[in-house]
Design a protein around this motif. Structure first.
Motif, PDB file in Angstrom:
ATOM      1  N   HIS A 194       0.573  -1.103   2.710  1.00  0.00           N
ATOM      2  CA  HIS A 194      -0.623  -1.942   2.723  1.00  0.00           C
ATOM      3  C   HIS A 194      -0.380  -3.244   3.482  1.00  0.00           C
ATOM      4  O   HIS A 194      -1.309  -3.809   4.066  1.00  0.00           O
ATOM      5  CB  HIS A 194      -1.087  -2.224   1.301  1.00  0.00           C
ATOM      6  CG  HIS A 194      -1.756  -1.048   0.652  1.00  0.00           C
ATOM      7  ND1 HIS A 194      -3.055  -0.687   0.925  1.00  0.00           N
ATOM      8  CD2 HIS A 194      -1.305  -0.146  -0.246  1.00  0.00           C
ATOM      9  CE1 HIS A 194      -3.378   0.388   0.227  1.00  0.00           C
ATOM     10  NE2 HIS A 194      -2.330   0.744  -0.493  1.00  0.00           N
ATOM     11  N   THR A 208      -8.727  -3.021  -1.880  1.00  0.00           N
ATOM     12  CA  THR A 208      -7.656  -3.569  -2.715  1.00  0.00           C
ATOM     13  C   THR A 208      -8.193  -3.982  -4.073  1.00  0.00           C
ATOM     14  O   THR A 208      -7.554  -3.740  -5.106  1.00  0.00           O
ATOM     15  CB  THR A 208      -7.019  -4.785  -2.018  1.00  0.00           C
ATOM     16  OG1 THR A 208      -6.670  -4.428  -0.676  1.00  0.00           O
ATOM     17  CG2 THR A 208      -5.756  -5.229  -2.744  1.00  0.00           C
ATOM     18  N   ILE A 262      -2.101  -6.705  -4.179  1.00  0.00           N
ATOM     19  CA  ILE A 262      -1.434  -5.405  -4.309  1.00  0.00           C
ATOM     20  C   ILE A 262      -0.210  -5.538  -5.211  1.00  0.00           C
ATOM     21  O   ILE A 262       0.068  -4.668  -6.050  1.00  0.00           O
ATOM     22  CB  ILE A 262      -1.037  -4.871  -2.920  1.00  0.00           C
ATOM     23  CG1 ILE A 262      -2.275  -4.667  -2.051  1.00  0.00           C
ATOM     24  CG2 ILE A 262      -0.258  -3.558  -3.044  1.00  0.00           C
ATOM     25  CD1 ILE A 262      -1.977  -4.467  -0.588  1.00  0.00           C
TER      26      ILE A 262
END
Length: 420
Positions: A123, A164, A318
């Motif tokens: 990510h 997210t 994250i």
């Protein structure tokens, strides 16, 4: 000071990736290709190495923009863009980025290296790619330095933030029937190919005349003529609205099933529009003036700094997800942007000249300093997080190795039976 408190390190071992992919293109066309392509990679290649290779291709694309189109980064923006063949290299590199980004998880399962570090690394690279592709795609669409490019940056980052945010609240990464990582990237690849064939000025063609809809009086009278590039931006706006609705519905169903508050998660979206408002406020003065950052060679460095600050913020989101920490409402990089935005708008706010950005030269130094600070801040985040995770889990970042109970490094793929 690290980003993972000692008391939540144990949650790293509890993390399990969950993903849902509803894309028809991914399921029936790309996924069979990805399943074959991953078998070409030796088992000694770490999944994060594959991810990093993909990002390096995007960085190569950005480097070719700087090299072949220096006018985009200087006062001579009206100079011819890069040679048309360059757009073909952008298309090929972006397609390979998508492919490598999709097989890194498969390689992780093949080698027994799946875990929270891969989630963070993947990510993190995606967050960097987001802004770089906005700059490249805007150049291919012949949008140049304009509010359309700013809108494209805001919309693209919004889609990433939504994904997210959705994963934080549901514990699952959802890819819908139309998602950025699949169909979105393929559309940009198509844009590069078309610009490579016809040149980027083809996107200035009127949408109604191109589609022959101007021959229908009702449509011609009701819909204003706009370029194909403008029409693509409008389409992106509808896509963003669709993603907002679908993302919230996924969160709503998840919270309903768990008995949690169904509307409170919407408050967690607020940090993003606040940060966008700060950046737009910074760009907005002096409005429509050629001396503003928007229409100057500082525009690309400004977008890069904004993108790195965004990557830092979503990286912390994250990390909060994989370590089960509280949601990060505040990011320290906001302070820098607020200072820049308020300083630039002092003439509007209190009727006096900016203190920092008082001259074009000072503005230039401050924007490039903002970029440098953003790079250092994000680099610090990456180094500290990777260090904490690898040290605690006893794994390597870019090699397929793990520490056994005696602290001896061994190949990760030898510690478990490979199921693929």
């Amino acid at each position: 000071m690290g980003y993972i408190p000692q008391e939540v390190l144990g949650n790293l071992k509890k993390y399990q990736y969950k993903g849902v992919d509803h894309s028809i293109v991914s399921r029936y066309i790309l996924n069979p290709f990805w399943n074959w392509f991953v078998t070409l990679w030796p088992l000694w290649v770490a999944p994060n190495t594959i991810t990093l290779t993909g990002l390096s291709l995007v960085l190569f694309n950005f480097a070719t923009l700087i090299y072949y189109d220096p006018g985009y980064l200087t006062d001579n923006e009206g100079a011819p863009g890069p040679p048309q063949w360059v757009y073909f290299t952008w298309a090929a590199s972006l397609f390979m980025y998508q492919t490598l980004d999709s097989i890194d998880g498969k390689q992780a399962r093949r080698t027994g290296m799946a875990g929270p570090l891969g989630e963070m690394f993947d990510h993190g690279c995606d967050a960097l790619n987001t802004t770089l592709e906005v700059i490249l795609a805007s150049r291919a669409l012949n949008l140049g330095r304009s509010w359309w490019t700013v809108a494209s940056q805001a919309a693209t980052l919004a889609n990433f933030y939504l994904t997210t945010w959705e994963e934080y609240h549901t514990g699952t990464l959802y890819l819908g029937v139309f998602s950025g990582p699949v169909e979105g990237i393929l559309m940009i690849v198509a844009i590069y190919l078309i610009s490579g064939i016809y040149g980027p000025t083809v996107w200035d063609t009127g949408f109604l005349s191109f589609t022959r809809l101007d021959r229908i009086p009702a449509i011609a009278n009701a819909v204003p003529e706009m370029g194909l590039n403008d029409a693509f931006m409008v389409f992106g706006g509808f896509g963003l609205a669709f993603n907002i609705i679908t993302s919230y519905m996924n969160v709503y169903r998840s919270r309903k099933a768990s008995g949690g508050a169904r509307y409170y998660p919407l408050l967690y979206l607020l940090p993003f529009p606040i940060t966008v408002a700060i950046q737009v406020f910074w760009l907005s003065y002096p409005t429509f003036s050629e001396s503003s950052i928007l229409y100057s060679p500082l525009f690309v460095p400004f977008l890069c700094a904004w993108g790195l600050q965004f990557a830092h913020a979503v990286g912390r989101m994250i990390l909060a997800h994989v370590t089960k920490q509280e949601f990060p409402w505040w990011d320290s990089m906001w302070i820098w942007s607020i200072v820049g935005a308020v300083d630039a708008n002092l003439p509007r706010l209190i009727g006096r000249a900016p203190l920092i950005q008082s001259t074009p030269q000072n503005t230039r130094w401050f924007i490039y300093l903002s970029l440098a600070v953003s790079i250092l801040s994000y680099a610090r985040f990456v180094v500290l997080v990777i260090s904490d995770i690898t040290n605690y889990l006893g794994i390597a970042c870019l090699t397929v190795r793990k520490k056994d109970e005696r602290g001896v490094w061994r190949s990760g793929m030898l510690e478990k039976k490979i199921l693929y």
